[in-house]
Each structure stands twice: as structure tokens, then as C-alpha cells.
Design an enzyme around this catalytic site. Structure first.
Site, PDB file in Angstrom:
ATOM      1  N   HIS A  60       0.795  -1.111   0.013  1.00 31.13           N
ATOM      2  CA  HIS A  60       0.002  -0.099  -0.043  1.00 31.13           C
ATOM      3  C   HIS A  60       0.818   1.222   0.069  1.00 31.13           C
ATOM      4  O   HIS A  60       0.167   2.440  -0.360  1.00 31.13           O
ATOM      5  CB  HIS A  60      -0.823   0.129   1.055  1.00 31.13           C
ATOM      6  CG  HIS A  60      -0.151   0.368   2.314  1.00 31.13           C
ATOM      7  ND1 HIS A  60       0.726  -0.558   3.085  1.00 31.13           N
ATOM      8  CD2 HIS A  60      -0.269   1.572   3.230  1.00 31.13           C
ATOM      9  CE1 HIS A  60       1.263  -0.245   4.148  1.00 31.13           C
ATOM     10  NE2 HIS A  60       0.876   0.802   4.533  1.00 31.13           N
ATOM     11  N   GLY A  63      -0.052   0.162  -5.320  1.00 32.89           N
ATOM     12  CA  GLY A  63      -0.812   0.080  -3.859  1.00 32.89           C
ATOM     13  C   GLY A  63      -1.685   1.397  -3.138  1.00 32.89           C
ATOM     14  O   GLY A  63      -2.693   1.244  -2.918  1.00 32.89           O
ATOM     15  N   GLY A  92       0.407  -8.030 -12.625  1.00 34.33           N
ATOM     16  CA  GLY A  92       1.511  -8.497 -13.386  1.00 34.33           C
ATOM     17  C   GLY A  92       2.266  -7.243 -14.059  1.00 34.33           C
ATOM     18  O   GLY A  92       2.201  -6.154 -13.580  1.00 34.33           O
ATOM     19  N   SER A 131       3.645  -5.891 -18.175  1.00 34.09           N
ATOM     20  CA  SER A 131       3.795  -6.135 -19.773  1.00 34.09           C
ATOM     21  C   SER A 131       4.868  -6.799 -20.129  1.00 34.09           C
ATOM     22  O   SER A 131       5.073  -7.366 -21.477  1.00 34.09           O
ATOM     23  CB  SER A 131       3.630  -4.804 -20.590  1.00 34.09           C
ATOM     24  OG  SER A 131       4.672  -4.091 -20.174  1.00 34.09           O
ATOM     25  N   CYS A 132       6.062  -6.869 -19.069  1.00 38.04           N
ATOM     26  CA  CYS A 132       6.988  -7.615 -19.432  1.00 38.04           C
ATOM     27  C   CYS A 132       7.050  -9.214 -19.501  1.00 38.04           C
ATOM     28  O   CYS A 132       7.668  -9.937 -19.857  1.00 38.04           O
ATOM     29  CB  CYS A 132       8.474  -7.367 -18.716  1.00 38.04           C
ATOM     30  SG  CYS A 132       7.914  -7.821 -17.062  1.00 38.04           S
ATOM     31  N   TYR A 156      12.205 -11.346 -13.417  1.00 39.98           N
ATOM     32  CA  TYR A 156      11.238 -10.709 -13.069  1.00 39.98           C
ATOM     33  C   TYR A 156       9.948 -11.238 -13.689  1.00 39.98           C
ATOM     34  O   TYR A 156       8.915 -11.448 -12.968  1.00 39.98           O
ATOM     35  CB  TYR A 156      11.376  -9.278 -13.320  1.00 39.98           C
ATOM     36  CG  TYR A 156      10.255  -8.273 -12.769  1.00 39.98           C
ATOM     37  CD1 TYR A 156      10.123  -8.080 -11.345  1.00 39.98           C
ATOM     38  CD2 TYR A 156       9.507  -7.590 -13.683  1.00 39.98           C
ATOM     39  CE1 TYR A 156       8.878  -7.264 -10.887  1.00 39.98           C
ATOM     40  CE2 TYR A 156       8.286  -6.813 -13.373  1.00 39.98           C
ATOM     41  CZ  TYR A 156       8.151  -6.632 -11.864  1.00 39.98           C
ATOM     42  OH  TYR A 156       7.346  -5.723 -11.732  1.00 39.98           O
ATOM     43  N   HIS A 209      12.053   5.042 -14.224  1.00 41.01           N
ATOM     44  CA  HIS A 209      11.229   4.862 -15.651  1.00 41.01           C
ATOM     45  C   HIS A 209      11.342   6.392 -16.332  1.00 41.01           C
ATOM     46  O   HIS A 209      11.507   7.507 -15.996  1.00 41.01           O
ATOM     47  CB  HIS A 209       9.847   4.507 -15.349  1.00 41.01           C
ATOM     48  CG  HIS A 209       9.819   3.047 -14.731  1.00 41.01           C
ATOM     49  ND1 HIS A 209       8.951   2.636 -13.655  1.00 41.01           N
ATOM     50  CD2 HIS A 209      10.633   1.918 -14.914  1.00 41.01           C
ATOM     51  CE1 HIS A 209       9.273   1.420 -13.317  1.00 41.01           C
ATOM     52  NE2 HIS A 209      10.181   0.747 -14.370  1.00 41.01           N
TER      53      HIS A 209
HETATM   54  N1  LIG Z   1       5.086   1.133 -11.815  1.00 41.83           N
HETATM   55  C1  LIG Z   1       4.808   0.474 -13.094  1.00 41.83           C
HETATM   56  O1  LIG Z   1       4.993   1.172 -14.108  1.00 41.83           O
HETATM   57  C2  LIG Z   1       4.411  -0.690 -13.170  1.00 41.83           C
HETATM   58  C3  LIG Z   1       4.027  -1.211 -14.529  1.00 41.83           C
HETATM   59  C4  LIG Z   1       3.332  -2.459 -14.889  1.00 41.83           C
HETATM   60  C5  LIG Z   1       3.243  -3.245 -13.670  1.00 41.83           C
HETATM   61  N2  LIG Z   1       3.693  -2.836 -12.265  1.00 41.83           N
HETATM   62  C6  LIG Z   1       3.183  -3.676 -11.135  1.00 41.83           C
HETATM   63  O2  LIG Z   1       2.412  -3.101 -10.166  1.00 41.83           O
HETATM   64  C7  LIG Z   1       3.026  -3.629  -8.974  1.00 41.83           C
HETATM   65  C8  LIG Z   1       3.435  -2.613  -7.821  1.00 41.83           C
HETATM   66  O3  LIG Z   1       4.205  -1.721  -8.733  1.00 41.83           O
HETATM   67  P1  LIG Z   1       4.554  -0.240  -8.098  1.00 41.83           P
HETATM   68  O4  LIG Z   1       4.953   0.542  -9.178  1.00 41.83           O
HETATM   69  O5  LIG Z   1       3.629   0.287  -7.161  1.00 41.83           O
HETATM   70  O6  LIG Z   1       6.091  -0.602  -6.929  1.00 41.83           O
HETATM   71  P2  LIG Z   1       6.546   0.077  -6.028  1.00 41.83           P
HETATM   72  O7  LIG Z   1       5.951   1.378  -5.824  1.00 41.83           O
HETATM   73  O8  LIG Z   1       7.970  -0.123  -5.728  1.00 41.83           O
HETATM   74  O9  LIG Z   1       5.757  -0.740  -4.643  1.00 41.83           O
HETATM   75  C9  LIG Z   1       6.009  -1.959  -4.446  1.00 41.83           C
HETATM   76  C10 LIG Z   1       5.587  -2.181  -2.846  1.00 41.83           C
HETATM   77  O10 LIG Z   1       5.934  -3.564  -2.409  1.00 41.83           O
HETATM   78  C11 LIG Z   1       6.482  -3.363  -1.248  1.00 41.83           C
HETATM   79  N3  LIG Z   1       7.279  -4.867  -0.944  1.00 41.83           N
HETATM   80  C12 LIG Z   1       8.243  -5.144  -1.891  1.00 41.83           C
HETATM   81  N4  LIG Z   1       8.882  -6.118  -1.071  1.00 41.83           N
HETATM   82  C13 LIG Z   1       8.150  -6.469   0.023  1.00 41.83           C
HETATM   83  C14 LIG Z   1       8.393  -7.576   0.799  1.00 41.83           C
HETATM   84  N5  LIG Z   1       9.288  -8.536   0.751  1.00 41.83           N
HETATM   85  N6  LIG Z   1       7.310  -7.347   2.002  1.00 41.83           N
HETATM   86  C15 LIG Z   1       6.465  -6.222   2.116  1.00 41.83           C
HETATM   87  N7  LIG Z   1       6.314  -5.325   1.060  1.00 41.83           N
HETATM   88  C16 LIG Z   1       7.091  -5.496   0.151  1.00 41.83           C
HETATM   89  C17 LIG Z   1       7.253  -2.247  -1.319  1.00 41.83           C
HETATM   90  O11 LIG Z   1       7.534  -1.849   0.007  1.00 41.83           O
HETATM   91  P3  LIG Z   1       9.149  -1.289   0.147  1.00 41.83           P
HETATM   92  O12 LIG Z   1       9.311  -0.028  -0.581  1.00 41.83           O
HETATM   93  O13 LIG Z   1       9.115  -0.808   1.734  1.00 41.83           O
HETATM   94  O14 LIG Z   1      10.296  -2.523  -0.032  1.00 41.83           O
HETATM   95  C18 LIG Z   1       6.623  -1.231  -1.905  1.00 41.83           C
HETATM   96  O15 LIG Z   1       5.747  -0.501  -1.079  1.00 41.83           O
HETATM   97  C19 LIG Z   1       4.161  -4.713  -9.152  1.00 41.83           C
HETATM   98  O16 LIG Z   1       3.675  -5.936  -9.174  1.00 41.83           O
HETATM   99  C20 LIG Z   1       4.692  -4.037 -10.535  1.00 41.83           C
HETATM  100  O17 LIG Z   1       4.958  -5.029 -11.434  1.00 41.83           O
HETATM  101  C21 LIG Z   1       3.999  -1.557 -12.303  1.00 41.83           C
END
Ligand SMILES: NC(=O)c1ccc[n+]([C@@H]2O[C@H](COP(=O)([O-])OP(=O)(O)OC[C@H]3O[C@@H](n4cnc5c(N)ncnc54)[C@H](OP(=O)(O)O)[C@@H]3O)[C@@H](O)[C@H]2O)c1
Length: 325
Positions: A12, A17, A109, A111-112, A139, A186
């Protein structure tokens, strides 16, 4: 009136999140029915801790937006961490959810998951039809395993236990909560930072990697969060009618792409940078085009609403609020 479901949003504090939490609240979901834990409070790679958390909290729904996420450099440098942590997070959450009678779960998930040379726009059925991009293969393999995990629990436990675990595959996202790290971010947050710094220092030019010709698609993260709630709240019949038990994931994209040059010009405009844009052609371009086919989710009644320029203005405001540099 039925009580609102207790919803666990994993990850979150991340970009996606936190947008899901915003969206739940915006749609009237009571804050006290949203369960969260920070990484420090609950390490999702720890199976015993995850099982204990689910047994204690017993949520009704789960949004799985926690993952170890990073750019090319991080993926290349830490491949073991990327595959191990993501596999563990998914396996622990999906299994603990099942053991604690969670019937509805949504897995995020990326797009990769699609082959490097998938035909464009990429349809859901391109999955597992070719080799992945080598730089983020660990990944992507973990994400593909996450999709298959959800499908297998559905196949084995849908009838007996009502398991209904769904998967969405977002395109490139941007917006509040993005990572603006100078080296490890990014393209949109990286360009926002560079043009902002260029404006502040009155730099005569800003350099952009590559030729500027590759085309990419971008979705504002609150649109993504709205898509997540939309997919989660579809009836089981509707979801099943539009998917297949072994091909059940749903793409979530903006529906249009643009060149990196067009993107850079738009960001420069939004920020008010009036210097020159220089394209450093010695740097790699990556794949020429990456666009999702989002017809499946469009047919299910969801469409992106935030135009790129409007989304970039909101992203820039977020950058200005949070920039500590
Ligand atoms: N951002 C994009 O452009 C994009 C595009 C396509 C898909 N997605 C997908 O969307 C999802 C979320 O991405 P996001 O961009 O929101 O990533 P993010 O900002 O890095 O957020 C990921 C969250 O997961 C937490 N986390 C990671 N490892 C953990 C663990 N072992 N235990 C508990 N918490 C953990 C992180 O906490 P900490 O930071 O404290 O580790 C962070 O709050 C991912 O599955 C990603 O593949 C994102």
C-alpha cells in the site's frame, strides 16, 4: 445492507498500492475496512509471518500490489533477488489467502510477461509464445508464475472453495508515488526530473537517451487503480465469460502510444522548459514499439480517462511536493 468487505492491500505504500487505497476510499469504502502492513511490519517473503497475518486479520479480498520492482540496471544486477522475492511474495500471499478462505484476490503483473518480439499491440494470448526480454527475464518469469498460480488455485479450488483469483497486466504507469531517483527511474519520472532541473538552472539543452523514435504507452496510476477495482468487482460469470481458465489475465493500457520524442516534448511543455531537446543517439533505444491490446478490459466496460497531458501535470505537482533534492 451487507457489511463492506475487509480488504487487504499488499504494497500500500507503493505507487500502485497507494493508488488502490485512494480509489477504494474515493469509492466510499470505509477506511477501517482496509488492512495494510508496511514492509517493516510484515516481510511478505516470510511464509510463516504471512500465514500468521492472514489467520489473524482474515480479510475478504486481497489486492496484490507488493513486488520487488526496478529498472534494467537493478534487474540485471540483482536477478536472484528479483526472481526469488517475487515468487515468494506471490506464493505466500496466494496460498495464505486460500488457507484463510479469501475468495477474491487480484494479482498485478506487468507487460514484461510478453515475448520480446510479440506482435503489436500485444494481446493476452501472446503469453508464452516466445522468448522474453533477457534483461528482465527473472522478474517476468516470476510474474508469469503469479498468473499461473492464480489460475491453478482457481482450477483446483473454484468449485470446492469459491476461489476466484484474477490477474491484471498494466502497461507503463506514472503518477503520484512514482520513483524520481536520478539514475534508477522509468522514463516519465526521469524526464520530469531532468526538465525540472533544466528549467531551474536555465540549462540551454536537456539530453534524452536514444533516437526518440521508439513508441511507448503510458497509463496514469489512478486509472490503473480504477481498473483494478473494476476487474475485482466484476461478477464471476462475467469474468469467466471474457477469459479462459488457462488464459485468464487482462491487459490494462491507455490504448494509444506515442514516440519518446513526443513524450519528451509534452513533458517539457508541462514543466515550462524552453531549452533544446538533444537526442543522444549513441544510447540504446530498446524495442521499437510496446503497446498493449486492451480490448478485453474495454469490452468489460473500463476505459482510461486521464489524458497524458493532464496526468503529467498531476505527476509534476506530485514531484514538486515530494522532491527532496
Ligand atoms: N510502476 C509501473 O510502471 C508498473 C507497470 C506495470 C506493472 N507494475 C506492477 O505493479 C505492482 C506495483 O508496482 P509499483 O510501481 O507500485 O511498485 P513500488 O512503488 O515499488 O511498490 C511496491 C511495494 O511493495 C512493497 N514490497 C516489496 N517487497 C516487499 C516485501 N518483501 N514485503 C512487504 N512489502 C514489500 C514495497 O515496500 P518497500 O518499498 O518498503 O520495499 C512497496 O511498497 C508490481 O507488481 C509491478 O510489477 C508496475
Amino acid at each position: 445492507m451487507t457489511a463492506p468487505p475487509k480488504i487487504y492491500v499488499a504494497g500500500h505504500r507503493g505507487m500502485v498500492g497507494s493508488a488502490i487505497v485512494r480509489q477504494l476510499l474515493a469509492q466510499g469504502h470505509p477506511a477501517e475496512c482496509i488492512v495494510t502492513r508496511t514492509h517493516a511490519e510484515l516481510d511478505l517473503t516470510d511464509q510463516a509471518a504471512v500465514r500468521a497475518f492472514f489467520a489473524a486479520e482474515r480479510p475478504n479480498q486481497v489486492y496484490l500490489a507488493a513486488a520487488k520492482v526496478g529498472g534494467i540496471h537493478a534487474n540485471n544486477t540483482y536477478p536472484a533477488e528479483f526472481i526469488y522475492q517475487n515468487l515468494m511474495i506471490e506464493a505466500n500471499i496466494v496460498d495464505a489467502a486460500f488457507r484463510n478462505s479469501v475468495q477474491k484476490l487480484l494479482f498485478m503483473g506487468s507487460s514484461c510477461i510478453y515475448p520480446k518480439l510479440a506482435s503489436q499491440p500485444m494481446r493476452e494470448d501472446a503469453l508464452l509464445t516466445g522468448n522474453l526480454e533477457p534483461t528482465n527475464e527473472p522478474y517476468a518469469i516470476a510474474k508469469i508464475a503469479g498468473i499461473k498460480l492464480c489460475e491453478c488455485y482457481n482450477r483446483q479450488y473454484s468449485e470446492s472453495h469459491g476461489a476466484d483469483y484474477r490477474c491484471v497486466m498494466p502497461t507503463n504507469l506514472y503518477g503520484p508515488g512514482d520513483n524520481y531517483h536520478p539514475e534508477n527511474s522509468h522514463v516519465i519520472p526521469a524526464l520530469i526530473r531532468r526538465f525540472h532541473e533544466g528549467k531551474i538552472c536555465s540549462a540551454p539543452s536537456v539530453t534524452i537517451w536514444g533516437t526518440g523514435t521508439p513508441k511507448r504507452e503510458f497509463l496514469y496510476v489512478d486509472d490503473m487503480a480504477a481498473a483494478c477495482l473494476h476487474v475485482m468487482n466484476l461478477s464471476k460469470d462475467t469474468y469467466q465469460q471474457h477469459t479462459h481458465p488457462t488464459l485468464s489475465h487482462i491487459n490494462v493500457g491507455y490504448g494509444q502510444d506515442l514516440t519518446i520524442r513526443e513524450l519528451a516534448e509534452t513533458i517539457a511543455d508541462v514543466i515550462g522548459y524552453s531549452g533544446k531537446l538533444v537526442f543522444d543517439k549513441s544510447q540504446p533505444d530498446g524495442t521499437p514499439r510496446k503497446l498493449m491490446d486492451s480490448s478485453r478490459i474495454n469490452a468489460l466496460g473500463w476505459h482510461a480517462t486521464v489524458h497524458l497531458t493532464a496526468g503529467l501535470k498531476l505527476a509534476y505537482e506530485d514531484f514538486l511536493r515530494n522532491d527532496k533534492a
